[in-house]
Design an enzyme around this catalytic site. Sequence first.
Site, PDB file in Angstrom:
ATOM      1  N   GLY A  77       0.755  -1.214   0.030  1.00  0.00           N
ATOM      2  CA  GLY A  77      -0.081  -0.088  -0.039  1.00  0.00           C
ATOM      3  C   GLY A  77       0.705   1.200  -0.025  1.00  0.00           C
ATOM      4  N   GLU A  78       2.120   1.312   0.294  1.00  0.00           N
ATOM      5  CA  GLU A  78       3.183   2.089   0.361  1.00  0.00           C
ATOM      6  C   GLU A  78       3.738   2.398  -0.814  1.00  0.00           C
ATOM      7  OE1 GLU A  78       2.327   4.555   2.131  1.00  0.00           O
ATOM      8  OE2 GLU A  78       1.544   4.034   3.833  1.00  0.00           O
ATOM      9  N   TRP A  79       3.372   1.696  -1.940  1.00  0.00           N
ATOM     10  CA  TRP A  79       4.416   1.821  -3.144  1.00  0.00           C
ATOM     11  C   TRP A  79       4.714   3.196  -3.541  1.00  0.00           C
ATOM     12  CZ3 TRP A  79       2.341   4.252  -7.336  1.00  0.00           C
ATOM     13  CH2 TRP A  79       0.871   4.378  -7.315  1.00  0.00           C
ATOM     14  N   TYR A 160       3.951   6.757  12.541  1.00  0.00           N
ATOM     15  CA  TYR A 160       3.972   5.757  11.715  1.00  0.00           C
ATOM     16  C   TYR A 160       5.165   4.696  11.684  1.00  0.00           C
ATOM     17  CZ  TYR A 160       2.373   3.603   7.198  1.00  0.00           C
ATOM     18  OH  TYR A 160       1.823   2.748   6.093  1.00  0.00           O
TER      19      TYR A 160
END
Length: 263
Positions: A77-79, A160
């Site tokens: 998801g953090e591509w 995060y």
Amino acid sequence: MATTDKGLRESIITHAARIAAAGLGGAPDGDISARIDDSLLITPSGADYSRLRPATIALMPLTGEYGAWAGPMKPSGEWRIHLDIARARPDVGGIVRFQSPYATALAMARKPIPAAHSMIALFGGPLVRCAKYAPAGTKELAGLTLEALDQGHAVLLSNYGALTTGATLEAALVRAQELETLARLYAIALSVGRPAILSDEEVGRIAERMKSNGADVEARIALPIKARAKAKAPAKMKRIARKRRSKKKTSPRKAGAVKAPVA
């Protein structure tokens, strides 16, 4: 150091296991990527590090359509963070995003890590910045991460976790481990007083000394690789010798030799 598609895929799996074993967290708490030519290999979304297989690693082109990918599973998801860093920093060949305890704690407090210890020189500057907050998985977070990373090799992600980079995946992992150590020391120092901060000039001198005495990240990687190569060489020679002996034992008799009579 792996350079082929197959080798890099296997290297990502190996490093994923090392990240988990080192207590730096694992998927879905982090992700790993490695540059290959004009593309990026990246761990898939939500995949358990212990269940990764070479074929499940997603491939993303660095040019062309933004966000395009190939593979049986979609990329992490953090591509966007990985892709934007790889596009902007040709010197970066490996990226590790993780949620280790101390680095994440400082990110939650939104505290950057200053030069309170000489170890800071391993990250390409006198400060490990903390990127401004943005929701996870967004283009905004990717932009803020790249901005805070600048030309360094480590950054904290507000509320995060953390991220480290390197010319290779091996270098990125070494920095991830060192960043967690540095974060732990800094957190302890904050609890007992106000840490003294080294000057930018001194950090520069420390970095040069590390290079000259073999204590920088690249040297730390090179030594184990050389040691493994030396260990493999004798083993390979022994295998070759065994094969030669085996061939001699099983080779047919020379011409002119007396054959045993057939009963």
